[in-house]
Design a protein around this motif. Structure first.
Motif, mmCIF file in Angstrom:
data_model
loop_
_atom_site.group_PDB
_atom_site.id
_atom_site.type_symbol
_atom_site.label_atom_id
_atom_site.label_comp_id
_atom_site.label_asym_id
_atom_site.label_seq_id
_atom_site.Cartn_x
_atom_site.Cartn_y
_atom_site.Cartn_z
ATOM 1 N N THR A 232 61.274 117.346 54.608
ATOM 2 C CA THR A 232 62.685 116.973 54.766
ATOM 3 C C THR A 232 62.812 115.577 55.374
ATOM 4 O OG1 THR A 232 63.390 119.270 55.025
ATOM 5 C CG2 THR A 232 64.841 117.570 55.931
ATOM 6 N N ILE A 233 62.054 115.312 56.440
ATOM 7 C CA ILE A 233 62.138 114.015 57.126
ATOM 8 C C ILE A 233 61.691 112.891 56.202
ATOM 9 C CG2 ILE A 233 61.185 112.641 59.008
ATOM 10 C CD1 ILE A 233 61.003 115.263 60.628
ATOM 11 N N LEU A 234 60.550 113.114 55.518
ATOM 12 C CA LEU A 234 60.003 112.060 54.671
ATOM 13 C C LEU A 234 60.907 111.763 53.484
ATOM 14 C CD1 LEU A 234 56.165 112.839 54.618
ATOM 15 C CD2 LEU A 234 57.418 111.249 56.059
ATOM 16 N N PHE A 259 72.138 107.131 50.652
ATOM 17 C CA PHE A 259 72.312 107.534 52.048
ATOM 18 C C PHE A 259 72.849 108.961 52.119
ATOM 19 C CE2 PHE A 259 72.909 102.803 53.099
ATOM 20 C CZ PHE A 259 71.564 102.671 53.460
ATOM 21 N N LYS A 260 73.756 109.300 51.188
ATOM 22 C CA LYS A 260 74.293 110.665 51.144
ATOM 23 C C LYS A 260 73.196 111.675 50.807
ATOM 24 C CE LYS A 260 79.021 109.353 49.875
ATOM 25 N NZ LYS A 260 80.049 109.367 48.810
ATOM 26 N N LYS A 261 72.319 111.306 49.863
ATOM 27 C CA LYS A 261 71.200 112.202 49.518
ATOM 28 C C LYS A 261 70.312 112.442 50.738
ATOM 29 C CE LYS A 261 70.631 111.229 44.563
ATOM 30 N NZ LYS A 261 69.688 110.713 43.533
ATOM 31 N N ASP A 267 68.921 120.828 57.099
ATOM 32 C CA ASP A 267 68.592 120.911 58.534
ATOM 33 C C ASP A 267 68.108 119.591 59.120
ATOM 34 O OD1 ASP A 267 69.221 123.621 58.561
ATOM 35 O OD2 ASP A 267 67.166 124.203 58.017
ATOM 36 N N LEU A 268 68.426 118.456 58.484
ATOM 37 C CA LEU A 268 67.945 117.178 59.015
ATOM 38 C C LEU A 268 68.503 116.909 60.411
ATOM 39 C CD1 LEU A 268 66.400 114.524 58.673
ATOM 40 C CD2 LEU A 268 68.441 113.561 57.590
#
Length: 679
Positions: A232-234, A259-261, A267-268
């Motif tokens: 998720t983070i990457l 940016f929206k994606k 859960d970011l």
């Protein structure tokens, strides 16, 4: 929930917290340390308990033997400290890893320790030390099989070079690291290289290539999804990177889409709220540039998130964007207050870009002092350029000095190897010389043994020859005896018996007549009887002479030996033989050995004694036969003169027949050799 594993951790933590005299004692860890440190249940522990556990495990490693397992466990502990942001303890464990690896001559462990120290100084914003340790790690890993960490260290050096705006060098390093990532098939390193190269190319305004690398990064991410949070983070980071590229090109609509994606990743906000705020702040800025109203509240909410996290870099970014927003709304007072705070905090965190940007906004917000702010901006820009050049020079110097240190180390190791090779060569030549000497000695010994064996063989052949001669002589003697017996038998039969028969017949007439004429006739035959008596006496005497025929033959052989010496020397031999000796009961081997002993003794007298008289006496004493050889030569000191092979042969021969030899001699008094052996 944590079951037996948490029970084990609790026991360790209780041990760490005990306040009595055993407070520093660490309980034995029954589970393998790597299984504890790699367990997913470790993440469930509260931060403080996790720190206590890691402290306890560090003590366990410190007290254990310096082996590969202990050093590997130190690496695991260091990683856990890094993940929970215990940077100082991370640095302490890394220093311990360096010390243990250097002691064990473990190149890979040493490189890993230098790598971690580089990370520590990067976190502490100390680029010089960081670059120094990364360079040391890189040099150690260059010739190793650990290509994965070699590529990762190079990439981290690339980030440091990127920060001083050496874009060409950082791009080259990124591409080289990417090649290593492909070589070792490390997807994580491959993603990091793509992400790094996209940032470099964006700074170089090579936007199309930057987008291309980001697309490759997304494809790489699709190949590993084992850790959903990490994924998720990457992925959100990559979307943000693409949005930043479009934002740099002022394509705010496309930038907003990415940016929206990034914000839509599941859960970011809970996984990484600081990064969520970073992407959101970029999106708000794009909305502002697209003319959207009512974004002030979003800016303020984003700032609150960053403020709650203590994210100073994010706070500065938000305040600068807020200041720009206020300026666009002609609200210079709020703009000035916001950017002034941003400027102070930017100086505090040493963010040169943020300081420059804040000075530009201050010049717009405070028009009265715009010249001052502009001059500060120019001075700071010049100072930044100067610092960048100095930093490049420092990096180059660090690179050079590290190369020098490694070159010197290699030179020392080469010299050490050369000295070691010389020592091995000296040792090899020494061993070769010793081997040659040993072989020479063995060959000489074998030759001497062969000579001795040949000598013994020759003696044996000579003994056999003498024995054969003695047997031949004995056979001839027996043949002589038989002939003599036959002759005596013939003489007795033909001579004595014939004469006695004639005398008997002539005297038989007396039984019939006794007249004088007959008596006178018979008296003539009485003289014949006397002749017969003489003849019988002669035969008897001859038989008596042949009774010791064995003595005569053996002694004759001995006398022949003496005669052979007398023929070519001035030595006179005198032989005395006891008639009690029955040579028939003396076996042939004993006779042969006696003959050889006499031969050796006489040879020594002839060669060394300078004698003119030699007396040999043979006598019987009980069941023993004694032989004494006495000469009137110069003699010798028996305590000084070494016994040679001649005396050894005499002793060996006598030992074969159970005898002994004694030598008595002194200077000027001749020599006596006394032999005794059983008959």
């Amino acid at each position: 929930m944590k079951q037996l594993y948490i029970l084990l951790l609790t026991l360790i933590l209780i041990s760490c917290n005990t306040k009595d005299k055993n407070a520093n004692r660490v309980l034995a860890v029954t589970e393998p340390m790597d299984s504890i440190l790699d367990s997913p249940k470790l993440e469930e522990l509260p931060r403080e308990e996790k720190i206590k556990l890691l402290d306890s495990l560090t003590q366990v490693v410190a007290k254990s033997q310096n082996d590969s397992v202990s050093r590997f466990n130190l690496i695991l502990v260091a990683n856990q400290y890094f993940y929970i942001n215990e940077i100082e303890k991370y640095q302490e464990v890394s220093q311990k890893l360096v010390a243990m690896s250097a002691q064990a001559n473990d190149t890979i462990g040493l490189a890993r320790g230098y790598h971690y120290l580089g990370d520590y100084f990067t976190d502490r914003n100390n680029p010089d030390s960081s670059y120094f340790y990364f360079t040391k790690a890189e040099k150690l890993l260059a010739d190793s099989r650990d290509r994965e960490n070699f590529g990762r260290v190079k990439l981290k050096k690339g980030y440091l070079i990127y920060k001083i705006n050496d874009l060409a060098s950082s791009e080259a390093i990124g591409i080289e690291s990417l090649k290593i990532a492909h070589e070792v098939k490390d997807l994580t390193l491959e993603y990091e290289c793509y992400n790094f190269l996209s940032s470099v190319l964006t700074s170089e305004k090579k936007f199309a290539e930057a987008i291309d690398y980001n697309e490759k990064a997304l494809k790489t991410l699709d190949e590993f999804k084992d850790d959903p949070q990490y994924f998720t983070i990457l992925k959100s980071q990559t979307y943000n990177s693409i949005g930043t590229v479009y934002m740099s090109q002022k394509e705010y609509i496309k930038a907003s889409e990415y940016f929206k994606k990034g914000l839509e990743m599941e859960d970011l906000i809970s996984i990484h709220p600081a990064f969520y705020a970073y992407i959101w702040n970029n999106l708000i800025y794009c909305r502002e540039q697209l003319g959207e109203e009512n974004i002030l509240e979003d800016y303020q909410d984003c700032l609150k998130i960053r403020d709650s996290m203590g994210d100073l870099a994010g706070i500065v970014d938000s305040k600068i964007k807020l200041a720009n927003y206020y300026l666009s709304k002609k609200d210079t007072a709020y703009a000035f207050r916001s950017v002034q705070e941003a400027n102070k905090q930017a100086i505090e965190i040493k963010s040169h870009d943020a300081v420059n940007e804040s000075l530009q906004i201050l010049a717009k917000a405070d028009t009265k002092n715009s010249t001052v702010y502009f001059q500060k901006y120019v001075d700071l820009t010049d100072e930044n350029l100067k610092q960048e050049r100095e930093q490049r020079d420092k990096f180059a110097r660090i690179e050079y000095e590290t190369d020098e240190i490694i070159s010197q180390k290699k030179l020392i190791e080469s010299e050490k190897d050369r000295i070691s090779l010389q020592r091995w060569m000296i040792l090899g030549f020494s061993l070769l010389i010793v081997l040659i000497v040993a072989l020479w000695y063995m060959i000489q010994s074998q030759r001497n043994k062969n000579k001795e064996l040949r000598y013994i063989q020759q003696q044996q052949e000579a003994n056999e020859e003498i024995y054969e001669l003695m047997l031949d002589q004995q056979q001839k003697l027996e043949e002589g005896k038989q002939l003599e017996k036959k002759r005596i038998s013939q003489e007795l039969h033909d001579g004595v018996m014939g004469k006695l028969t004639g005398i008997r017949l002539n005297l038989f007439v007396l039984s019939k007549r006794r007249d004088d004429a007959t008596i006178d006739h018979c008296l003539q035959h009485i003289g014949e009887i006397q002749n017969v008596e003489k003849e019988i006496r002669t035969i008897s005497h001859d038989l008596n002479k042949n009774f010791f025929s064995d003595v005569v033959n053996f002694i004759a052989i001995v006398k022949n030996l003496f005669a052979s010496i007398e023929n070519h020397s001035d030595i006179h031999f005198d032989l005395k033989v006891d008639e009690k000796i029955d040579w028939e009961i003396v076996n042939s081997n004993a006779k042969m050995q006696i003959y050889r002993v006499l031969q050796e003794s006489i040879h020594n007298i002839e060669k060394h004694a300078n004698a003119s008289e030699v007396l040999i006496s043979m006598a019987k004493s009980g069941n023993d036969l004694t032989i004494e050889i006495k000469d009137n030569g110069t003699g010798f000191d028996t305590t000084v003169v070494k016994h040679g092979i001649g005396l050894k042969n005499i002793q060996d021969r006598l030992e074969q027949i159970g005898g002994k030899v004694t030598i008595t001699s002194s200077l000027g008094s001749g020599t006596i050799i006394h032999l005794i052996f059983p008959i």
